[in-house]
Structure formats: C-alpha cells, structure tokens
Enzyme design. Structure first.
Site, mmCIF file in Angstrom:
data_model
loop_
_atom_site.group_PDB
_atom_site.id
_atom_site.type_symbol
_atom_site.label_atom_id
_atom_site.label_comp_id
_atom_site.label_asym_id
_atom_site.label_seq_id
_atom_site.Cartn_x
_atom_site.Cartn_y
_atom_site.Cartn_z
ATOM 1 C CE1 TYR A 32 -0.963 -4.040 -10.748
ATOM 2 C CE2 TYR A 32 1.371 -4.540 -10.102
ATOM 3 C CZ TYR A 32 0.395 -4.427 -11.218
ATOM 4 O OH TYR A 32 1.006 -4.612 -12.394
ATOM 5 C CG HIS A 34 3.310 -9.945 -4.739
ATOM 6 N ND1 HIS A 34 3.599 -10.422 -3.646
ATOM 7 C CD2 HIS A 34 3.514 -8.680 -4.272
ATOM 8 C CE1 HIS A 34 3.824 -9.773 -2.566
ATOM 9 N NE2 HIS A 34 3.794 -8.366 -3.089
ATOM 10 C CD GLU A 35 2.164 -17.804 -4.819
ATOM 11 O OE1 GLU A 35 1.295 -17.422 -5.661
ATOM 12 O OE2 GLU A 35 2.046 -18.611 -4.006
ATOM 13 C CG HIS A 37 -0.449 -9.525 -1.387
ATOM 14 N ND1 HIS A 37 0.050 -8.838 -2.613
ATOM 15 C CD2 HIS A 37 -0.305 -8.685 -0.679
ATOM 16 C CE1 HIS A 37 0.552 -7.603 -2.438
ATOM 17 N NE2 HIS A 37 0.298 -7.406 -0.969
ATOM 18 C CD GLN A 61 -0.089 2.328 4.506
ATOM 19 O OE1 GLN A 61 -1.234 1.906 4.967
ATOM 20 N NE2 GLN A 61 0.819 1.511 4.258
ATOM 21 C CD GLN A 153 2.668 -3.148 7.607
ATOM 22 O OE1 GLN A 153 2.484 -2.078 7.009
ATOM 23 N NE2 GLN A 153 2.329 -4.293 6.824
ATOM 24 C CB SER A 186 2.675 -3.968 -4.944
ATOM 25 O OG SER A 186 1.898 -5.010 -4.082
HETATM 26 O O1 PAF Z 1 1.343 -3.848 4.255
HETATM 27 C C1 PAF Z 1 0.262 -3.284 3.612
HETATM 28 O O2 PAF Z 1 0.000 -3.571 2.514
HETATM 29 C C2 PAF Z 1 -0.168 -2.022 4.278
HETATM 30 O O3 PAF Z 1 0.635 -1.273 5.115
HETATM 31 C C3 PAF Z 1 -1.469 -2.221 5.155
HETATM 32 C C4 PAF Z 1 -1.080 -3.407 6.150
HETATM 33 C C5 PAF Z 1 -2.517 -3.192 4.363
HETATM 34 C C6 PAF Z 1 -2.232 -1.376 5.767
HETATM 35 O O4 PAF Z 1 -2.574 -0.263 4.825
#
Ligand code: PAF
Length: 293
Positions: A32, A34-35, A37, A61, A153, A186
């Site tokens: 999903y 967006h800019e 990513h 997760q 993260q 997202s």
């Molecule tokens: O940041 C995310 O989109 C997720 O936590 C990742 C790093 C793809 C792991 O599922």
C-alpha cells in the site's frame, strides 16, 4: 521488473544480478505504497544497482486485536508504482511461503523495545526482527533502507544488524510529509475527512516541542505537557503516548541533552498514527536530525 512469489525464485533472480557484479539494495515494505516508500526506493537506487522491494504484510508483528486482516492491500497499484520508480524486483510472498510453520525460534529484545510502541504493542518488534532477519537472509542485500518515521524500528534494526553480524548497511531515510505536515503512512487511509483535518496536530506538537527546546527549555515533562496541550485541541485525538527518550538506548530522559527522540502515537478513531523528530540538544544549540547516521 521481475515479480517473485517464492523464496527460491527470489534467490535465483538476485544471484543472477549479483553474478553480473550488481550491488543489491533492499526496501522492505508491507505494501500500500505511498511517496514515503517510493523515496526509500530512490535512496536504495542511489546506493545500489539492483533494487529489491518486498511487499509482505507480516502477521507476526500484529497483536491479536490489531489490524492485520484489514491492513490496506493493493498489489496492482504497488506494482505500477514500483515499476515507475525503477525497482528491479518485487518479492511478494504468501504468508505460507514465509511461515510454512509457526517459527519456534523467536527474538528477545532488551531495553530498546521496553518503551514507546514496544510497550504498547507487546511482541510487535519481535515479529519485526523475525521477518526482517528472514528477509535479509533471503535477499542478502548490500544495503537496506528504512524510514525514520518508524524511528524505534530503525534503531532496533540497526542494533539487530550489529548484534547478529548481518553483512548489510542500514540507511535511514527522512520522514516524508504531506504539505500540511502529516507524516505519510499507509494507515492514513483510515482517517475520516474530519480526522484527517485534525491530524495535523501531531506535527504541530512536534514543532512546538522543537521551538520550546530551541528557546532553552530542557525539562522533558514540561515539553510533553505542552505537546499534550496542542494535541488536545483536536477533539478526535486520543493520545496513546508522548515520550522523550535518548536515541542511544531509547530510555527516558528528564533533562534534555544530546541526541533525543521525541515520539508520539495518537489514535484518531481506529487509526493509530505515529510520528517523531530527533533533535541534537546541547547547552546552546538545537539541531533537528533529518536521518539517523
Ligand atoms: O516498516 C514496515 O513496513 C515493516 O515493519 C517491515 C520493516 C516491512 C517489516 O514487516
């Protein structure tokens, strides 16, 4: 652009690129796109010759009452966006490919997952480091790009790579914002028009914190109280947390000094939005850090 669904075909395609002397760049995502990513893809492209994007909504997760089932998915749109942005391969496995059986090996993260989202989403970062480790082993990238919007993260993944000796360089990318300051996510798609209008208080509260600290405030409690006041002006906002922690170990700090992460999570209806800024605070000056070194 190649699309692979299995680990075996992904490994074969990447081995072929590597045999041609290409450096492998990796952008893990849950789709999903967006800019924000897409800018991660741009950064990966600057540091490598073959860019792999994974699209996988990772069940491990998500907590039992979280939005795994309803998390937005649109593979065709993602495919078009990746192709237009010059990605070389999308790896989009099914859950059964990544987890043919429940993993019996899990991670324990000390300290870094104790606070912020780690405290509110028990097990979340264990699931993140599990899937990221698996993805690193499948893709074996030279570099991987993660956004600073998910600062906790990013810091945990940097430590994962350090502690487990993954031969990959982690590159952090600045948060990409809408013109009114809302961090791209997202999950913004969950917002009603009213909630979307009110959601600008997140970035306003972070900017207010920065201004206060620039004008000499060093007491974390007072900064947080002021941020709460800004967010309370949005009738639909429900604060999950606002915390100020040291970047080095994500532990709370009372008197601001050094690299500090000011982070928040706020609910608007079912949308849980997160945002943060990182400041380098010294006695005299304050500097915002766009991307962690
Ligand atoms: O940041 C995310 O989109 C997720 O936590 C990742 C790093 C793809 C792991 O599922």
């Amino acid at each position: 652009m190649l699309i692979t669904r299995t680990i075996a075909e992904t490994r074969t395609a990447i081995a072929h690129a590597r045999a041609q002397g290409k450096r492998i760049g990796f952008v893990p995502t849950m789709g999903y796109l967006h800019e924000g990513h897409l800018q991660l893809i741009d950064i990966a492209r600057q540091h490598s010759d073959f860019v792999v994007v994974s699209i996988f909504v990772n069940p491990t997760q998500f907590g039992p009452h979280e939005d795994f089932a309803s998390y937005p998915r649109d593979f065709e749109r993602d495919r078009t966006l990746c192709e237009a942005r010059g990605a070389d391969l999308i790896f989009a496995p099914e859950v059964s490919e990544m987890y043919p059986e429940r993993s019996l090996i899990t991670f324990q993260i000390e300290k870094l997952a104790d606070r912020l989202c780690g405290a509110r989403r028990p097990g979340h970062f264990n699931g993140v480091v599990l899937v990221v480790s698996k993805l690193f082993n499948i893709v074996q990238p030279d570099i991987a790009v993660f956004g600073q919007k998910d600062a906790q993260q990013l810091i945990i993944i940097k430590r994962l790579v350090q502690d487990l000796n993954f031969p990959v360089r982690i590159i952090s990318a600045p948060t990409v914002r809408e013109p009114d300051g809302l961090a791209m996510s997202s999950r913004n798609v969950y917002l009603s028009p009213t909630q979307r209008a009110q959601s600008t208080v997140l970035y306003k509260s972070l900017q207010r914190a920065k201004t206060l600290i620039e004008s000499g405030e060093r007491d974390a409690k007072r900064v947080i109280a002021e941020m709460e006041r800004v967010i309370a002006t949005a009738s639909e906002a429900k604060i999950d947390y606002i915390e100020i922690v040291r970047v080095s170990d994500l532990q709370p700090i009372e008197k601001l000094d050094g690299l500090v992460l000011i982070a928040l999570a706020v609910y608007f209806g079912k949308a849980r939005l997160i945002d943060n800024i990182i400041l380098n605070v010294s006695d005299r000056a304050v500097r915002e850090i766009a991307a962690l070194p």
